[in-house]
Design an enzyme around this catalytic site. Structure first.
Site, PDB file in Angstrom:
ATOM      1  N   ASP A 154       0.974  -1.419  -0.017  1.00 25.50           N
ATOM      2  CA  ASP A 154      -0.068  -0.035   0.092  1.00 25.50           C
ATOM      3  C   ASP A 154       0.871   1.137   0.014  1.00 25.50           C
ATOM      4  O   ASP A 154       2.038   1.085   0.256  1.00 25.50           O
ATOM      5  CB  ASP A 154      -0.785  -0.060   1.106  1.00 25.50           C
ATOM      6  CG  ASP A 154      -2.236   0.851   0.862  1.00 25.50           C
ATOM      7  OD1 ASP A 154      -3.188   0.509   1.694  1.00 25.50           O
ATOM      8  OD2 ASP A 154      -2.236   1.677  -0.035  1.00 25.50           O
TER       9      ASP A 154
HETATM   10  C1  GLC Z   1      -4.195   4.325  -0.217  1.00 25.32           C
HETATM   11  C2  GLC Z   1      -5.135   3.128   0.226  1.00 25.32           C
HETATM   12  C3  GLC Z   1      -5.323   1.995  -0.731  1.00 25.32           C
HETATM   13  C4  GLC Z   1      -5.317   2.561  -2.185  1.00 25.32           C
HETATM   14  C5  GLC Z   1      -3.730   3.079  -2.348  1.00 25.32           C
HETATM   15  C6  GLC Z   1      -3.653   3.777  -3.739  1.00 25.32           C
HETATM   16  O1  GLC Z   1      -3.453   4.820   0.982  1.00 25.32           O
HETATM   17  O2  GLC Z   1      -4.813   2.546   1.533  1.00 25.32           O
HETATM   18  O3  GLC Z   1      -6.591   1.532  -0.367  1.00 25.32           O
HETATM   19  O4  GLC Z   1      -5.661   1.807  -2.987  1.00 25.32           O
HETATM   20  O5  GLC Z   1      -3.633   4.221  -1.353  1.00 25.32           O
HETATM   21  O6  GLC Z   1      -4.554   4.907  -3.811  1.00 25.32           O
END
Ligand code: GLC
Length: 731
Positions: free
Chosen positions: A286
């Protein structure tokens, strides 16, 4: 002379053609192309494939410090914020023509519940108990994403969540593992179709792996105390189901899983995901989750964080640049084996080959009017919105609105709102595309009755200056339609709330309107279960609209008028108050389940609305379930049938939820567990037979703390409607 030139040209074309490198030959197998390409890559080129940067203006406030980087042509992936296919193709062209080997970039984005045709949030989708309809909507999202330059979505979110203080409860499919599994698989199918290389398929990404929904205290990014038993019993099953359904990628979560953060957890990322389940796609971290291992106390610096994440099984680094900055040194120090780099690069390339990116790296440019919001797309969104609405309360059949009603007082901050109906994670959704509640009422009741409008109050704050006008138009109307709820920023990421009650200003408005003595229909648009302890007694009817996206107004109006019979049922329990959290249907039994022992002294212990709750305008009578046998052995299946009769005056759709329970096992079991569901429309006075075939290993076994399936003989119960019937499993 001419003949010689011709021969030379033919030969060179042949030679060129004959020497087209294997990885560029479309006819070659994916594995052969992957192997050939990895064999040609330099270490620098390999490392670049394991990095994801961002391109375009990042509108996600939670991802701080974002900037568009100077992009090397060989970058592996981009989070593509701009949704402009022309820009995508320009950047892709740079990769294809300026990088030495011409490896396409994988463009990812959060396509969570629609792209431009935004449909209901995931938690609402699960209320429909209609996975096929979810799949259809996801296919629309995939096509709109592809036409916007996206190859890969960071969805579905399949984190079982039982703490509605946690804002991300809106993004998953509720409190039950089986429901999250079924809707997760439906979503993967919608995105990926039956072949990733289909022109409008995009790669799915299961998130957030794993146990994120246990985030302590409902606060986000926190420690999650996940026992080995609950890991296997509750949090892993949706992932296993979606991996088996062919999900291309997985995203490692922010949370710390009982001391070993999800993004540095070899047990979950490699032992389970790769070795036990055989996942051959790749894991992306993430956003900055690798760097965050430092704050979580398991890495002294970025280099160690990168080493731990990679050795654990995170193949691609989202945005914090740690792999790019540290891998050459880590490899030189022999802390990272090149063989693992090769295997990781192979995983990334495999997804790119399967998507067909090497052969079709560019997006077809269509006029914007042909890309989005097609009539059939909006119709699908409206159908899902309609089936997601849950009728929570309907005292004295307040709904559907009687023909004698000549005027409605449409009141509340949500009545004409459009922006908040989109819900969280709707970046490409536009308020101008949204049909408000009021607009839906106008369409439904035009020339039939009088709509009187007053906003009454804001979503929060203390300004009661709008109350008087609201009370005034209420007094001039036959019924009050009070539209309350949450702003879309109150749920989603980093949107935890210490209380799940509506802001007091909204409750005060309701109290003032109650004094008019008019019947009150409360419509809620929210991204989590709400605390309705003080609200419920004041409303004659309560309709949970959730955040329906672009097409919620007319479905709601259809339900209010009776043109549509509501069929939604809750996939998550509504506690009576925040103080009851966590409360969910598949809890373990109390040691003293009698005389209210151990219950709260100050409030009721029963939640307001259980998982599975949802009313209809008709009534369904469940017959006595019929078993194909009273006793089966472990190799036999048991069929259970129940006849459901529509005993009311209107047709209706009924979702029949089947549960099993195991009252005496070697590990205590939940009081009941959802194992199957089916939804059918039943005409007034008609009946339908619903069948559940119990497979002992699938439906009666449970995992132990190592994930081993345990199937024990003994008495079991199958439950459907309010009926519970015993059968025996013998060795
Ligand atoms: C965010 C979220 C995740 C998302 C990623 C890209 O912080 O936790 O769900 O897909 O970043 O935006």
């Amino acid at each position: 002379m001419k003949k010689i030139c011709l021969i030379l040209i033919m030969a060179s074309v042949k030679v060129c053609f004959g020497q087209l490198p294997l990885y560029k030959q479309k006819a070659a197998s994916v594995e052969a192309r992957v192997k050939d390409l990895v064999g040609r890559m330099t270490l620098e080129e390999k490392i670049l494939q394991l990095n994801q940067y961002t391109l375009g203006e990042n509108t996600n406030k939670n991802n701080i410090g974002d900037e568009t980087k100077v992009l090397p042509p060989g970058i592996g992936s981009l989070i593509f914020f701009s949704a402009d296919p022309v820009q995508r193709n320009l950047v892709q062209k740079k990769a294809m023509e300026q990088s030495r080997l011409g490896i396409p970039i994988l463009f990812g984005f959060d396509v969570i519940h629609g792209f431009r045709t935004v449909y209901p949030i995931s938690l609402a989708q699960a209320c429909s108990w209609n996975p096929a309809l979810v799949t259809e909507n996801c296919s629309v999202a995939a096509k709109e994403a592809v036409l916007s330059g996206i190859d890969w979505t960071f969805s579905p979110m399949i984190d079982v969540a039982r703490d509605p203080r946690w804002g991300r409860v809106s993004e998953g499919y509720g409190e039950d593992p089986y429901a999250n599994a079924i809707f997760g698989v439906a979503t993967v199918k919608g995105y990926q179709g039956n072949n990733l290389s289909n022109p409008y398929s995009i790669a799915a990404c299961l998130k957030h792996y794993v146990g994120y929904g246990m985030s302590e205290g409902g606060r986000d990014y926190r420690y999650s105390d996940v026992s080995a038993q609950s890991l296997w019993e509750t949090y892993l099953p949706p992932y296993e189901a979606c991996i088996k359904a062919g999900a291309a990628t997985v995203m490692s979560a922010f949370n710390d899983i009982s001391g070993v953060p999800a993004s540095a957890n070899h047990y979950t990322l490699t032992d389970i995901l790769k070795k036990r389940w055989g996942h051959d796609g790749f894991v992306i971290s993430d956003w900055d989750a690798i760097e965050q291992l430092i704050y979580q106390g398991v890495a002294k610096d970025k280099k160690e964080a990168g080493l731990k994440a990679f050795l654990s099984g995170v193949e691609m680094d989202m945005r914090d640049n740690i792999y790019f900055e540290n891998f050459k040194q880590l490899i030189a120090e022999k802390k990272i084996p090149v063989s693992l780099v090769d295997e990781s690069v192979a995983r990334v390339l495999r997804v790119k080959f399967r998507l067909g990116l090497f052969d079709e790296p560019y997006t077809t440019i269509m006029p914007e009017k042909d890309r989005y919001l097609q009539p059939e797309s909006k119709a699908l969104a409206a159908k899902l919105a309609e089936e997601s609405v849950v009728l929570l309360k309907n005292k004295k059949n307040t709904l559907p609105l009687a023909g004698s009603i000549k005027s409605i007082a449409v009141i509340g901050p949500m009545a004409k709102d459009t922006n908040n109906l989109l819900g969280s994670w709707s970046f490409n959704g536009r308020p101008a595309d949204v049909e408000s509640i009021y607009k839906g009422l106008e369409n439904e009741f035009a020339n039939k009755l009088q709509l009187n409008y007053a906003k009454g109050s804001g979503f929060e704050g203390t300004d009661e200056s709008g109350f008087a006008e609201a009370v005034s138009i209420a007094n001039q109307s036959d019924v009050i339609l009070l539209c309350l709820g949450e702003m879309k920023t109150w749920s989603g990421e980093s949107a935890s709330r210490s209380s799940i009650a509506l802001p007091s200003i909204q409750e005060k408005l309701l109290v003032e309107l109650k004094k008019t003595g008019k019947p009150i229909v409360l419509v809620l648009s929210n991204g989590r279960p709400l605390e309705l302890a003080r609200v419920e007694p004041l409303a004659d009817a309560i309709v949970e609209l959730w955040q329906p996206g672009v097409a919620g107004g007319t479905p709601l109006a259809g339900i209010l008028s009776g043109r549509v019979n509501p069929s939604g049922k809750l996939p998550i329990t509504f506690p009576l108050t925040t103080g009851q959290i966590p409360t969910y249907y598949n809890m373990r039994q109390s040691a003293r389940p009698f005389d209210k022992m151990g219950d709260y002294q100050d409030i009721a212990t029963e939640p307001l609305y259980w998982f599975g709750h949802g009313l209809s305008y008709t009534s369904f009578e469940y017959g006595t379930p019929k078993l194909s046998a009273q006793k089966i052995n472990k190799s036999q299946e048991l069929t259970v049938e129940v006849t459901v009769k529509n005993t009311g005056g209107v047709k209706g759709k009924e979702a029949v939820l089947w549960y099993v329970s195991d009252p005496a096992a070697s590990i205590s079991r939940p009081v009941k567990e959802l194992k199957f569901f089916e939804k059918k429309e039943i005409g007034a006075g008609a009946s339908a037979v619903f069948t559940f075939t119990i497979n002992p290993m699938r439906d009666l076994s449970f995992p132990d703390a190592t994930g081993k399936r345990i199937l024990e003989s003994g008495d079991f119960y199958v439950q459907v409607g309010n009926q519970k019937i015993k059968f025996e499993l013998v060795d």
